[in-house]
Write a protein that holds these residues in place. Structure first.
Motif, short mmCIF file in Angstrom:
data_model
loop_
_atom_site.label_atom_id
_atom_site.label_comp_id
_atom_site.label_asym_id
_atom_site.label_seq_id
_atom_site.Cartn_x
_atom_site.Cartn_y
_atom_site.Cartn_z
N MET A 1 -0.35 8.84 11.96
CA MET A 1 -1.19 7.93 12.74
C MET A 1 -0.44 6.69 13.22
O MET A 1 -0.66 6.21 14.32
N ASN A 2 0.42 6.14 12.35
CA ASN A 2 1.14 4.92 12.74
C ASN A 2 0.14 3.82 13.12
O ASN A 2 0.17 3.27 14.22
N ALA A 3 -0.79 3.52 12.23
CA ALA A 3 -1.90 2.64 12.61
C ALA A 3 -2.36 1.65 11.55
O ALA A 3 -2.81 0.56 11.89
N THR A 4 -2.27 2.02 10.27
CA THR A 4 -2.96 1.23 9.25
C THR A 4 -2.50 -0.24 9.21
O THR A 4 -3.33 -1.15 9.10
N LEU B 1 3.70 -2.37 4.54
CA LEU B 1 3.24 -0.98 4.60
C LEU B 1 4.32 -0.12 5.23
O LEU B 1 5.27 -0.63 5.82
N GLY B 2 4.15 1.20 5.13
CA GLY B 2 5.00 2.09 5.90
C GLY B 2 4.57 2.08 7.35
O GLY B 2 3.42 1.79 7.66
N ASP C 1 6.72 4.33 2.54
CA ASP C 1 6.18 3.43 1.52
C ASP C 1 7.19 3.18 0.41
O ASP C 1 7.21 2.10 -0.19
N PRO D 1 0.84 -1.20 0.00
CA PRO D 1 0.00 0.00 0.00
C PRO D 1 0.88 1.25 0.00
O PRO D 1 1.82 1.35 0.78
N VAL D 2 0.60 2.18 -0.90
CA VAL D 2 1.39 3.42 -0.96
C VAL D 2 0.46 4.63 -0.86
O VAL D 2 -0.56 4.69 -1.51
N LYS D 3 0.85 5.56 -0.01
CA LYS D 3 0.00 6.73 0.22
C LYS D 3 0.59 7.98 -0.43
O LYS D 3 1.80 8.19 -0.38
N VAL E 1 -9.00 2.70 5.45
CA VAL E 1 -7.98 2.19 4.52
C VAL E 1 -7.76 0.69 4.78
O VAL E 1 -7.69 -0.11 3.84
N ASN F 1 4.58 8.56 0.34
CA ASN F 1 5.04 8.57 1.73
C ASN F 1 6.42 7.89 1.80
O ASN F 1 6.58 6.79 1.29
N ALA G 1 -5.08 4.29 -2.02
CA ALA G 1 -6.47 4.73 -1.85
C ALA G 1 -6.47 6.25 -1.74
O ALA G 1 -5.70 6.81 -0.95
N ASP H 1 -0.78 12.37 8.43
CA ASP H 1 -1.62 12.21 9.63
C ASP H 1 -0.82 11.69 10.84
O ASP H 1 -1.34 11.69 11.96
N GLN I 1 4.29 4.65 9.20
CA GLN I 1 3.60 5.89 9.55
C GLN I 1 3.49 6.76 8.31
O GLN I 1 4.44 6.85 7.54
N ALA I 2 2.34 7.36 8.11
CA ALA I 2 2.19 8.34 7.04
C ALA I 2 2.60 9.68 7.62
O ALA I 2 2.16 10.04 8.71
N1 LIG Z 1 -4.73 6.06 1.55
C1 LIG Z 1 -3.79 5.11 1.60
N2 LIG Z 1 -3.50 4.38 0.50
C2 LIG Z 1 -2.54 3.42 0.54
N3 LIG Z 1 -1.85 3.12 1.64
C3 LIG Z 1 -2.11 3.80 2.76
C4 LIG Z 1 -3.08 4.83 2.80
N4 LIG Z 1 -3.12 5.31 4.07
C5 LIG Z 1 -2.20 4.63 4.77
N5 LIG Z 1 -1.58 3.71 3.99
C6 LIG Z 1 -0.50 2.78 4.38
O1 LIG Z 1 -0.43 2.72 5.80
C7 LIG Z 1 0.82 3.22 6.27
C8 LIG Z 1 0.66 3.89 7.62
O2 LIG Z 1 -0.20 5.01 7.52
P1 LIG Z 1 -0.86 5.69 8.83
O3 LIG Z 1 -1.47 4.59 9.61
O4 LIG Z 1 -1.86 6.65 8.25
O5 LIG Z 1 0.24 6.37 9.56
C9 LIG Z 1 1.35 4.06 5.13
O6 LIG Z 1 2.76 4.16 5.18
C10 LIG Z 1 0.86 3.28 3.91
O7 LIG Z 1 1.68 2.15 3.67
#
Ligand SMILES: Nc1ncnc2c1ncn2[C@@H]1O[C@H](COP(=O)(O)O)[C@@H](O)[C@H]1O
Ligand SMILES: Cc1cc2nc3c(=O)[nH]c(=O)nc-3n(C[C@H](O)[C@H](O)[C@H](O)COP(=O)(O)OP(=O)(O)OC[C@H]3O[C@@H](n4cnc5c(N)ncnc54)[C@H](O)[C@@H]3O)c2cc1C
Lengths: 268, 309
Positions: A143-146, A134-135, A58, A25-27, A116, A55, A82, A141, A137-138
């Motif tokens: 968040m460090n959660a997805t 996945l990464g 990613d 997944p890439v943001k 997501v 990101n 997404a 945001d 953390q984006a």
């Molecule tokens: N809209 C998105 N589309 C694709 N991957 C996402 C998206 N949002 C978050 N991710 C993936 O989730 C990781 C952590 O994001 P977050 O939990 O928002 O900090 C990112 O590094 C991406 O790998």
């Protein structure tokens, strides 16, 4: 490789039976070099005419996937993003780095990590990857959660903050960056990994690979096609600038510095 | 309804960031703390001001903090609590989103303020903006930025200890080992003084310059990403957006340029000192005291000056 959950794989030959299908997944986020500005009306940050990029975590995830493929440990890499139509750019970047095909889940508006994760879960049900990278953390945001949320929804193990990923004993071994140092986990497959900064140094796509990436397929889906409700759970009431810090003074010598710390700031 | 705080501990006591999470939780309801590990750590939690109850187990399933069994345990307990919180440590950030997804709620990461039971302030974009968000979920799952909440006092409470419930083992992962460095120095996120070195240190040998000044000051040692990437300092020393967030009384940045990602981790420090040979370095724009100079000349002088009383 052990039997897998969602979907199952129909690999016949010996070689492919050991190699994994990967999903990354890439943001699309505001580039890390941009100093963002809060909008005057307090509804968010200025994103119009601002440089957007994949990101950074990613990029590290795509790089790791490509290296696994180059080592023969992976068969196919699918990059998924997404967000708005423009996320195609980030998918193209992933394709130019070495991913095989892309999936865009088109949606205008806020997508929280839970939404997501639900979208990714639906894609995973169709694609049956062995490993999702996945990464951690984006950087928008923060968040460090997805990754963790996706692992939960799938009932898969998670190896977050990875600084090393090695296929081992029919699963994967993940070295994690944790408070105090490093730890190593063995995960069953299928599994979720999230990348930390020290996992690798992502490559730049070469011009020929950028050209080749233009021919790689990108499938477009909508949240409704996947049967996912992406309504946000958090309402942003306001976005403000943090209190500004004033630059202080320059001191002329070490003696002056220590004197000030002792007698003016009284912190030592 | 009561609120639950998942504790981090060092084997004998709950950590200071855990006490910051207790402080945040106290604004939301009666605090129950869950301690997984030695009895001594649970005993320490009973004394923390504002803690009403401690749940404790020494079950080996949780010894290594594996996310899958830990999340399963928290979810099994969730019906009794309106809010589930943990410090935004590596452990808390690893498990709480998993808990949230299992409860079908959106995790609220790294809160820096509590407005009311549904509304929280959290930094976004490397702390360049603060968002106030209101959750519509029936239950809140939260990680707490320790640097933003004064820790609850370590002494003064008198909570009772009860046995934590027994959870399931999903059996998805196993712990192979760890290289955890036990340091005599204070922990980065709890220290009153932090001194950090950047790329300019040049080698891990040179990094001892930072360590020896740290020992003079009783300080914790931090680093920029560049210094960690180059192998001068271990990964858990990284201060910044994607490393540790610190807000000590005194932060000293040595040979660090001051990229936004670094500032994100330290700009809430009370007093900031920057030592850099480039007078244009952005770090000076947040420093209370700036010293322009070559660190290899300045640091030995600084150490000598500290030795004088
Ligand atoms: N809209 C998105 N589309 C694709 N991957 C996402 C998206 N949002 C978050 N991710 C993936 O989730 C990781 C952590 O994001 P977050 O939990 O928002 O900090 C990112 O590094 C991406 O790998
Ligand atoms: C996704 C992402 C996440 C990141 N997360 C973090 C993070 O959490 N934390 C973090 O720190 N960075 C992070 N970064 C990296 C950040 O952008 C910077 O690259 C990094 O902070 C630079 O480190 P530095 O200041 O040590 O090195 P440099 O920027 O190279 O600065 C070195 C400084 O040392 C000075 N100097 C050189 N020699 C001397 C000398 N002899 N005496 C005195 N001064 C000297 C120079 O003038 C210069 O200002 C992240 C980047 C990305 C993309």
């Amino acid at each position: 490789m052990p039997a897998r959950g969602a979907g199952g794989n129909i690999n016949s030959t010996q070689e492919t039976a050991e190699a994994m299908k990967l999903l990354v997944p890439v943001k699309r986020v505001v580039d890390y070099n941009v100093k963002v500005r809060v909008k005057a009306d307090g509804t968010g940050v200025e994103t119009a005419n601002v440089k957007m990029s994949m990101n950074p975590f990613d990029e590290i995830a795509v790089e790791e996937a490509v290296r696994l493929k180059e080592k023969g440990a992976a068969t196919e890499i699918i990059a998924v993003s997404a967000g708005p139509t423009a996320c195609q750019e980030q998918i193209r970047t992933a394709l130019a780095m070495g991913a095989d095909r892309g999936i865009l889940i088109e949606h205008d508006g806020i997508l929280e990590p839970l939404a997501v994760a639900k979208l990714l879960k639906a894609v995973i049900a169709k694609e049956s990857p062995d490993l999702v990278i996945l990464g951690k953390q984006a950087i928008d945001d923060d968040m460090n959660a997805t990754g963790q949320m996706l692992a939960a929804l799938l009932g898969w193990p998670q190896g977050t903050y990875a600084s090393k990923v090695e296929p081992a004993d029919g699963g994967i071994k993940v070295t994690r960056e944790v408070d105090g140092g490093l730890e190593r986990l063995q995960l069953k497959l299928p599994a979720i990994v999230t990348t930390d900064l020290r996992l690798n140094e992502p490559r730049y796509a070469s011009l020929p690979n950028i050209m080749k990436a233009r021919k790689k397929p990108i499938e477009t889906l909508k949240p409704a096609d996947l049967g996912v409700d992406v309504s946000p759970r958090l309402t942003v009431l306001k976005v403000e600038e943090p209190p500004k810090r004033q630059a202080g003074k320059k001191v002329g010598s070490v003696q002056e510095l220590v004197e000030k710390l002792r007698n003016e700031a009284k912190v030592i | 309804m009561a609120v639950l705080v998942l504790a981090d501990h060092d084997g004998s006591a709950v950590t200071q960031p855990t006490r910051s999470a207790v402080a945040a939780a106290s604004k939301l309801g009666d605090v129950t703390v869950l301690v997984l590990g030695p009895r001594a750590a649970a005993e320490s939690a009973t004394k923390v001001a504002g803690v009403a109850k401690v749940l404790h187990t020494e079950d080996a399933l949780y010894t290594n903090g594996l996310a899958e069994p830990l999340a399963a345990l928290l979810v099994s307990m969730a019906s009794e609590y309106s809010h589930l919180l943990a410090p935004a440590s590596a452990a808390g950030k690893n498990v709480m989103p998993r808990v949230a997804a299992l409860l079908d709620v959106q995790v609220i990461s790294d809160i820096a303020g509590v407005v009311d039971a549904d509304t929280f302030v959290r930094p976004i974009y490397a702390g360049n903006a603060l968002a106030t968000v209101k959750s519509a979920d029936p239950k809140k799952v939260i990680t707490v930025r320790a640097a933003s909440f004064d820790p609850a006092a370590a002494e003064g409470g008198s909570a009772a200890v009860e046995a934590a419930p027994k959870g399931e083992d999903p059996g998805l992962s196993s712990f192979l080992g760890a290289e955890i460095v036990k340091s005599e120095r204070p922990e980065l996120t709890a220290a009153k003084i932090v001194i950090s070195g950047g790329r300019a240190m040049g080698s891990s040998e040179n990094f001892h310059i930072i360590e020896s000044v740290a020992d003079k000051l009783g300080a914790a040692v931090g680093a920029s990403r560049a210094a960690v990437d180059a192998g001068y300092a271990p990964n858990d020393h990284q201060v910044g957006q994607t490393g540790k967030i610190v807000a000590p009384e005194l932060y000293i940045a040595v040979g660090i340029s001051g990229a936004i990602q670094h500032l994100a981790g330290m700009k809430d420090s009370k007093v900031i000192v920057a030592i850099n040979k480039d007078e244009e370095a952005p770090i000076f724009s947040v420093a209370d005291y700036g010293l322009v100079g070559d660190l290899f000349k300045v640091m030995p002088e600084f150490e000598a000056e500290l030795a004088k009383k």
